[in-house]
Design an enzyme around this catalytic site. Structure first.
Site, PDB file in Angstrom:
ATOM      1  N   LYS A  78       0.838  -1.196   0.000  1.00 43.44           N
ATOM      2  CA  LYS A  78       0.000   0.000   0.000  1.00 43.44           C
ATOM      3  C   LYS A  78       0.875   1.249   0.000  1.00 43.44           C
ATOM      4  CE  LYS A  78      -3.905   2.045   2.566  1.00 43.44           C
ATOM      5  NZ  LYS A  78      -4.812   1.869   3.728  1.00 43.44           N
TER       6      LYS A  78
ATOM      7  N   SER B 298     -10.056  -0.587   7.179  1.00 44.09           N
ATOM      8  CA  SER B 298      -9.503  -0.392   5.838  1.00 44.09           C
ATOM      9  C   SER B 298      -8.762  -1.586   5.273  1.00 44.09           C
ATOM     10  CB  SER B 298      -8.572   0.827   5.828  1.00 44.09           C
ATOM     11  OG  SER B 298      -9.310   2.011   6.021  1.00 44.09           O
TER      12      SER B 298
ATOM     13  N   SER C 267      -9.798   1.876   2.940  1.00 44.16           N
ATOM     14  CA  SER C 267      -8.945   2.645   2.054  1.00 44.16           C
ATOM     15  C   SER C 267      -7.930   1.813   1.288  1.00 44.16           C
ATOM     16  CB  SER C 267      -8.202   3.698   2.875  1.00 44.16           C
ATOM     17  OG  SER C 267      -7.319   3.088   3.811  1.00 44.16           O
TER      18      SER C 267
END
Length: 507
Positions: free
Chosen positions: A74, A173, A149
């Site tokens: 990420k 998330s 997210s």
């Protein structure tokens, strides 16, 4: 195949690390123009990583546990020499001079970096639509969101672009996009994994964790990234157990608590409810005892979170002032460009709408005259939520809930309604507020063929038990049994060349 199977093939020389890497780079080239899971594909770095593993194997060296395994990271985890943007214009050109603890541990374990994945800007969102570099799409249906997210990391695993990935979980998330994309997503105990090198959103809630296609792979990834870190004052000093050791141990006799407040939720999709109840019945068939429990303040979690998280975000994001690093707005009118004006313009142009919204909410909640009424009160409710969990774990071993009230919603469905977007994390937030480990495992599909996720929660540092129950359910239910699936992408014919040239975020 999972990490263990690939590791054995690599050890026997049936496939080389370079071949495995090129296979996934080709998959990215074929699929990612539609999925948009990646912001950067680090082709040259990946091949160099793989070649080192192949050279070590040829020389007879003992290979580390993740040798040759292609992973994605990420883009809010710092990677030395590779841009870390947080999907924001504010950090579009930021190249960290240091490596985050978790990624450093992955590279020491022999993992191959395929690239950095898309996310909601500064991890603020539940759909990966607030990214400054374009939204990601759900591999099961490109008209649906992948969740957020960490939507890019979840979508990359679901689309077969990598074997595993890392995300961060502040209010769901990791688990929510795992549910939407039909993969496994694990949020460890707060402090079990170092946050050093993770770009901060809400420091008392953020936690790094893995995405994978199986619980066994999640256990392998957690084994590598967990453990004490002297650079992170919040990182626990507890020893790291062998997370894979008890996966095959039966779960007969364990008490599984179904949280009443979760199943009575208004807005809970009937298909989700039925699928999760069927998963509970599957655990009962494995010998678990089902017990209904009550956590009276569970539904207060979302209001509590949206005071605490924005408050911490407003403090953490104050460092982006257009001076030290990151985006700086162009000069204004002559004579009216002081420091305050330059900082205001830089933040207005560098931050997206959702980030600005949360900064303003947090600043208001922390302002004189309101800090006691909002922030302090929210922290008190947080304590009460934790006590509800403590009482529940006095009578049960594991708690079971849906991961999300619905399956993946259409892209743009909540664009003009941020409150509706916030409700997507309704069932995941309480575990973050209490600092508890939780996992999302696929448990079925709705009528449109979209995945449904089952959430399991255990007590602090009880990841071995959590993984054991999740693995036993996964093996018994076999929701993701190999076979034809409703996929929208075509399988490439022959080798597809991976993208060449320097990696760069898409505009």
């Amino acid at each position: 195949m999972g990490i263990a199977e690939w590791r054995e093939q690599l050890r026997r020389g049936e496939v080389s690390a370079r071949e495995l890497t090129d296979r996934h780079l080709a998959r990215i080239a074929a699929v990612d123009p539609t999925v948009h899971a990646f912001l950067e594909v680090t082709t040259e770095r990946a091949r160099a990583d793989a070649d080192r593993i192949d050279s070590a194997r040829a020389a007879g060296e003992t290979l580390p546990p993740l040798a040759g395994i292609p992973l994605a990271i990420k883009d809010n985890l710092c990677t030395r020499g590779i841009r870390t943007t947080c999907s924001s214009r504010m950090l579009e050109t930021f190249v960290p001079p240091y490596e985050s603890t978790v990624t450093e541990r992955l590279w020491r374990a022999g993992a191959v970096l395929l690239g950095k994945t898309n996310l909601d800007e500064f991890a603020m969102g539940s759909s990966t639509e607030t990214s400054a570099f374009g939204a990601s799409r759900n591999p099961w249906n490109p008209d649906r969101v992948p969740g957020g997210s960490s939507g890019g990391s979840a979508a990359a695993v679901a689309a077969g672009e990598c074997i595993g990935s890392l995300g961060s979980d502040t209010g769901g998330s990791i688990r929510q996009p795992a549910s939407f994309c039909g993969v496994v997503g694990l949020k460890p105990t707060y402090g079990r994994v170092s946050r050093w090198g993770l770009v901060a959103f809400a420091s008392s809630l953020d936690q790094v964790g893995p995405f994978s296609s199986s619980v066994a792979d999640a256990a392998e990834l957690l084994q590598v990234i967990a453990g004490e870190d002297p650079r992170d004052a919040t990182c626990l000093r507890a020893p790291v157990p062998d997370y894979s050791a008890d996966l095959e141990k039966p779960v007969k006799g364990l008490r599984v608590g179904l949280i009443r407040e979760c199943f009575d939720q208004e807005g809970l999709d009937p298909a989700v409810k039925a699928s999760v109840q069927a998963a509970a019945a599957q655990l009962e068939a494995l010998g678990c005892e089902l017990v209904e429990v009550s956590c009276p303040r569970f539904n207060d979690g979302i209001a509590t979170y949206y005071v605490i998280a924005p408050s911490e975000a407003s403090a953490n994001l104050a460092r982006y002032d257009g001076v030290k690093y990151g985006f700086r707005a162009a000069p204004g009118e002559p004579g009216s460009d002081g420091l305050a004006a330059m900082t205001a313009r830089s933040r207005a142009e560098g931050f997206g709408e959702e980030v600005q919204r949360r900064i303003l909410i947090g600043t208001y909640a922390l302002s004189a005259g309101y800090v006691d009424a909002y922030y302090r009160k929210a922290q008190q409710v947080r304590t009460l939520i934790r006590r509800d969990f403590d009482r529940a774990f006095e009578t049960v071993d594991v708690l079971l809930t849906p991961t999300s009230p619905t399956t993946a919603f259409p892209s743009g469905a909540h664009a003009g309604d941020p409150l509706a977007m916030y409700l997507a994390d309704l069932l995941t937030i309480p575990a973050n507020l209490a600092g508890l480990p939780a996992i999302s495992v696929p448990c079925g599909f709705d009528a449109q063929g979209l995945p449904i996720g089952l959430q399991l929660i255990t007590g602090v540092l009880e990841e071995p038990k959590l993984l054991r129950v999740a693995h036993q359910y996964e093996q018994a239910a076999r929701v993701m049994e190999p076979g034809p699936r409703r996929r929208w992408w075509p399988e490439p014919e022959g080798p597809v060349p991976p993208p060449e040239g320097p990696p760069r975020p898409r505009p």
